[in-house]
Motif scaffolding. Sequence first.
Motif, mmCIF file in Angstrom:
data_model
loop_
_atom_site.group_PDB
_atom_site.id
_atom_site.type_symbol
_atom_site.label_atom_id
_atom_site.label_comp_id
_atom_site.label_asym_id
_atom_site.label_seq_id
_atom_site.Cartn_x
_atom_site.Cartn_y
_atom_site.Cartn_z
ATOM 1 N N CYS A 83 1.524 1.795 -10.083
ATOM 2 C CA CYS A 83 0.302 1.464 -9.339
ATOM 3 C C CYS A 83 -0.175 0.060 -9.697
ATOM 4 O O CYS A 83 -0.541 -0.726 -8.825
ATOM 5 N N LEU B 39 -0.271 -3.164 -7.041
ATOM 6 C CA LEU B 39 -1.495 -3.907 -6.738
ATOM 7 C C LEU B 39 -1.393 -5.380 -7.118
ATOM 8 O O LEU B 39 -1.902 -6.250 -6.418
ATOM 9 N N PHE C 208 1.895 1.724 -3.534
ATOM 10 C CA PHE C 208 0.752 2.191 -4.307
ATOM 11 C C PHE C 208 0.542 3.694 -4.090
ATOM 12 O O PHE C 208 0.352 4.448 -5.044
ATOM 13 N N TYR D 260 0.813 -1.207 0.000
ATOM 14 C CA TYR D 260 0.000 0.000 0.000
ATOM 15 C C TYR D 260 0.853 1.265 0.000
ATOM 16 O O TYR D 260 0.473 2.273 -0.609
#
Length: 86
Positions: free
Chosen positions: A73, A77, A14, A11
């Motif tokens: 990104c 993920l 990200f 995270y």
Amino acid sequence: VPMGVLSCMKYLMFIFNVLVFAGGTCLAGVGVWVAVDPSGFKDIVAAKSVLSAGGYLLLAVGIALSLLGFLGCCGALRRSRPLLLL
């Protein structure tokens, strides 16, 4: 390595890539503004001779950063190492 640490890193990567994407998009927007309406930008910047070339340079760098942020990104993920290394 505990699973919580890997999830936190996922995270954080990200969020960092979202910030890169947002910065690249803003930079591309300024580049479009300078390329389309240089007269409105001349009041802010004193260097008038390199203004048109600078606008296209900002646009190119902004698009490149946006693309790298988007791929980062997706890589964060999906936990895809090639996308993150790109």
